[in-house]
Design a protein around this motif. Structure first.
Motif, PDB file in Angstrom:
ATOM      1  N   ARG A 130       0.826  -1.219   0.000  1.00 18.48           N
ATOM      2  CA  ARG A 130       0.000   0.000   0.000  1.00 18.48           C
ATOM      3  C   ARG A 130       0.856   1.263   0.000  1.00 18.48           C
ATOM      4  O   ARG A 130       0.343   2.364  -0.225  1.00 18.48           O
ATOM      5  N   GLY A 131       2.165   1.114   0.251  1.00 16.21           N
ATOM      6  CA  GLY A 131       3.061   2.248   0.136  1.00 16.21           C
ATOM      7  C   GLY A 131       3.516   2.880   1.438  1.00 16.21           C
ATOM      8  O   GLY A 131       4.111   3.960   1.426  1.00 16.21           O
ATOM      9  N   PHE A 132       3.285   2.227   2.568  1.00 18.32           N
ATOM     10  CA  PHE A 132       3.695   2.797   3.849  1.00 18.32           C
ATOM     11  C   PHE A 132       5.203   2.679   4.081  1.00 18.32           C
ATOM     12  O   PHE A 132       5.788   3.480   4.799  1.00 18.32           O
ATOM     13  N   PHE A 133       5.828   1.671   3.502  1.00 15.82           N
ATOM     14  CA  PHE A 133       7.279   1.521   3.573  1.00 15.82           C
ATOM     15  C   PHE A 133       7.717   0.620   2.419  1.00 15.82           C
ATOM     16  O   PHE A 133       6.882  -0.049   1.792  1.00 15.82           O
ATOM     17  N   PRO A 134       9.011   0.597   2.085  1.00 23.13           N
ATOM     18  CA  PRO A 134       9.463  -0.169   0.916  1.00 23.13           C
ATOM     19  C   PRO A 134       9.225  -1.675   1.051  1.00 23.13           C
ATOM     20  O   PRO A 134       9.437  -2.254   2.135  1.00 23.13           O
ATOM     21  N   VAL A 135       8.810  -2.282  -0.033  1.00 26.27           N
ATOM     22  CA  VAL A 135       8.581  -3.727  -0.053  1.00 26.27           C
ATOM     23  C   VAL A 135       9.863  -4.490   0.299  1.00 26.27           C
ATOM     24  O   VAL A 135       9.813  -5.540   0.946  1.00 26.27           O
ATOM     25  N   GLU A 136      11.008  -3.939  -0.072  1.00 27.19           N
ATOM     26  CA  GLU A 136      12.291  -4.594   0.204  1.00 27.19           C
ATOM     27  C   GLU A 136      12.507  -4.816   1.704  1.00 27.19           C
ATOM     28  O   GLU A 136      13.207  -5.743   2.122  1.00 27.19           O
ATOM     29  N   ASP A 137      11.894  -3.955   2.526  1.00 24.01           N
ATOM     30  CA  ASP A 137      12.066  -4.070   3.977  1.00 24.01           C
ATOM     31  C   ASP A 137      11.481  -5.363   4.528  1.00 24.01           C
ATOM     32  O   ASP A 137      11.857  -5.799   5.633  1.00 24.01           O
ATOM     33  N   LEU A 138      10.562  -5.983   3.804  1.00 30.23           N
ATOM     34  CA  LEU A 138       9.931  -7.203   4.291  1.00 30.23           C
ATOM     35  C   LEU A 138      10.952  -8.315   4.528  1.00 30.23           C
ATOM     36  O   LEU A 138      10.750  -9.177   5.388  1.00 30.23           O
ATOM     37  N   LYS A 139      12.059  -8.271   3.802  1.00 33.69           N
ATOM     38  CA  LYS A 139      13.080  -9.316   3.961  1.00 33.69           C
ATOM     39  C   LYS A 139      13.879  -9.149   5.246  1.00 33.69           C
ATOM     40  O   LYS A 139      14.693 -10.004   5.593  1.00 33.69           O
ATOM     41  N   THR A 140      13.640  -8.040   5.964  1.00 31.21           N
ATOM     42  CA  THR A 140      14.313  -7.850   7.259  1.00 31.21           C
ATOM     43  C   THR A 140      13.444  -8.338   8.413  1.00 31.21           C
ATOM     44  O   THR A 140      13.802  -8.163   9.580  1.00 31.21           O
ATOM     45  N   PHE A 141      12.304  -8.931   8.121  1.00 33.76           N
ATOM     46  CA  PHE A 141      11.356  -9.394   9.136  1.00 33.76           C
ATOM     47  C   PHE A 141      12.042 -10.194  10.236  1.00 33.76           C
ATOM     48  O   PHE A 141      12.803 -11.118   9.974  1.00 33.76           O
ATOM     49  N   ARG A 142      11.791  -9.784  11.463  1.00 34.60           N
ATOM     50  CA  ARG A 142      12.287 -10.453  12.672  1.00 34.60           C
ATOM     51  C   ARG A 142      13.804 -10.372  12.854  1.00 34.60           C
ATOM     52  O   ARG A 142      14.354 -11.039  13.732  1.00 34.60           O
ATOM     53  N   LYS A 143      14.486  -9.568  12.066  1.00 33.80           N
ATOM     54  CA  LYS A 143      15.912  -9.364  12.286  1.00 33.80           C
ATOM     55  C   LYS A 143      16.109  -8.437  13.478  1.00 33.80           C
ATOM     56  O   LYS A 143      15.284  -7.561  13.746  1.00 33.80           O
ATOM     57  N   ILE A 144      17.216  -8.580  14.180  1.00 37.10           N
ATOM     58  CA  ILE A 144      17.438  -7.848  15.423  1.00 37.10           C
ATOM     59  C   ILE A 144      17.456  -6.339  15.215  1.00 37.10           C
ATOM     60  O   ILE A 144      17.054  -5.575  16.091  1.00 37.10           O
ATOM     61  N   ASP A 145      17.905  -5.896  14.030  1.00 37.02           N
ATOM     62  CA  ASP A 145      17.995  -4.457  13.774  1.00 37.02           C
ATOM     63  C   ASP A 145      16.867  -3.944  12.873  1.00 37.02           C
ATOM     64  O   ASP A 145      16.929  -2.840  12.353  1.00 37.02           O
ATOM     65  N   SER A 146      15.819  -4.752  12.716  1.00 36.92           N
ATOM     66  CA  SER A 146      14.696  -4.379  11.851  1.00 36.92           C
ATOM     67  C   SER A 146      13.562  -3.756  12.652  1.00 36.92           C
ATOM     68  O   SER A 146      13.382  -4.046  13.839  1.00 36.92           O
ATOM     69  N   ASN A 147      12.781  -2.907  11.988  1.00 35.05           N
ATOM     70  CA  ASN A 147      11.565  -2.372  12.597  1.00 35.05           C
ATOM     71  C   ASN A 147      10.410  -3.372  12.552  1.00 35.05           C
ATOM     72  O   ASN A 147       9.413  -3.189  13.248  1.00 35.05           O
ATOM     73  N   LEU A 148      10.555  -4.408  11.734  1.00 34.86           N
ATOM     74  CA  LEU A 148       9.453  -5.346  11.507  1.00 34.86           C
ATOM     75  C   LEU A 148       9.560  -6.530  12.470  1.00 34.86           C
ATOM     76  O   LEU A 148      10.029  -7.614  12.123  1.00 34.86           O
ATOM     77  N   SER A 149       9.128  -6.302  13.702  1.00 34.50           N
ATOM     78  CA  SER A 149       9.218  -7.340  14.728  1.00 34.50           C
ATOM     79  C   SER A 149       8.160  -8.421  14.512  1.00 34.50           C
ATOM     80  O   SER A 149       7.221  -8.256  13.733  1.00 34.50           O
ATOM     81  N   GLY A 150       8.310  -9.512  15.222  1.00 34.77           N
ATOM     82  CA  GLY A 150       7.403 -10.640  15.058  1.00 34.77           C
ATOM     83  C   GLY A 150       5.971 -10.332  15.443  1.00 34.77           C
ATOM     84  O   GLY A 150       5.034 -10.871  14.859  1.00 34.77           O
ATOM     85  N   HIS A 151       5.786  -9.482  16.448  1.00 35.39           N
ATOM     86  CA  HIS A 151       4.463  -8.982  16.812  1.00 35.39           C
ATOM     87  C   HIS A 151       4.368  -7.535  16.350  1.00 35.39           C
ATOM     88  O   HIS A 151       5.320  -6.774  16.461  1.00 35.39           O
TER      89      HIS A 151
END
Length: 280
Positions: A83-104
């Motif tokens: 939908r455009g809220f953040f780059p699609v590429e960021d999805l590959k950082t899911f659950r990484k320690i330095d990512s904003n995309l936490s598991g919850h």
């Protein structure tokens, strides 16, 4: 809903599932089953229904969304990215320690998220508060929330349901992801919540049953909900856990975890074929 819109929403749901699968594989963990079962709900909300602005995520008059089943982030993050809220590429950082995309799901670091979630059972209380604030402030925004069917075993859900009916919150819509499975097995065996629709009606809600993996059925249910005055609406969404990939569908083992390399290859190919079919 015309055929082009139906096709577009189904395509978006398939893309969400593919991105979610990639994110889980990169993270080595995640929740496939419940994430995949809500893809059509998210597609209809984010790409057809909700009044939101990715360039202004905190827009005061936006519609609100609460993912009460807060571990089902893979497709939710995918919806936000597409939908455009953040780059699609960021999805590959899911659950990484330095990512904003936490598991919850987390609102502090992820644009477009209206509530952070962890423990189950709390989201409907927050959504009720948001809807009540809208009524109090004379706002026209609507509030949507998704719970799991296992989640509604939590007592707090029913306290919130009672409050929402008491305050006549007709700007509130709750989706129950009724995929019939939870972490420990079948919901009917762990702690039956049936009949869900009748329980909510007894609490003063308008209750609708719908195929939660059918975008046209969801659209019709939302049309019906918007006509209701003086009470909140629950849409009991009959879904398939792991929907969209044959080896995942209906399997309790896919509540959480990561596919093997071979399973990932099979699942990715199936989703790719579905996307190609819809794009064609």
């Amino acid at each position: 809903m015309d055929a082009a819109k139906v096709k577009s929403l189904n395509l978006t749901a398939a893309k969400m599932r593919r991105h979610a699968l990639e994110a889980i594989q990169c993270a080595n963990s995640g929740h496939i089953g419940g994430s995949f079962s809500i893809a059509e709900i998210l597609s209809v909300l984010y790409f057809d229904r909700m009044h939101i602005d990715p360039k202004n995520p905190r827009w005061e008059d936006r519609d609100r969304f609460v993912l009460s089943k807060g571990h089902c982030t893979p497709t939710t993050y995918s919806a936000l990215a597409l939908r455009g809220f953040f780059p699609v590429e960021d999805l590959k950082t899911f659950r990484k320690i330095d990512s904003n995309l936490s598991g919850h799901i987390e609102m502090k670091h992820v644009p477009g998220v209206d509530m952070s979630a962890g423990s189950l059972g709390q989201g409907l209380s927050v959504a009720t508060g948001m809807a009540l604030a809208g009524k109090t402030d004379g706002k026209n925004y609507r509030v949507y929330a998704i719970t799991g069917d296992g989640e509604i075993e939590e007592g707090q859900i029913w306290e919130a349901a009672m409050a929402a009916a008491h305050f006549k919150l007709d700007n509130l819509v709750l989706f129950v992801d009724n995929n019939q499975l939870q972490l420990d097995g079948a919901v009917s065996e762990v702690m039956s919540v049936n009949p869900i629709d009748e329980k909510f009606r007894a609490f003063g809600w308008n209750a609708i049953n719908a195929d939660g993996n059918d975008v046209e059925a969801l659209n019709a249910a939302l049309d019906e909900a918007e006509k209701v005055s003086g009470k909140p609406t629950v849409i009991v969404c009959h879904t398939v856990k792991g929907k969209g990939v044959s080896i995942f569908e209906g399997g309790v083992k896919w509540h959480g975890g990561r596919p093997t390399a071979e399973e990932y290859k099979t699942a990715y190919a199936e989703l790719d074929a579905r996307i190609a079919e819809l794009e064609g």
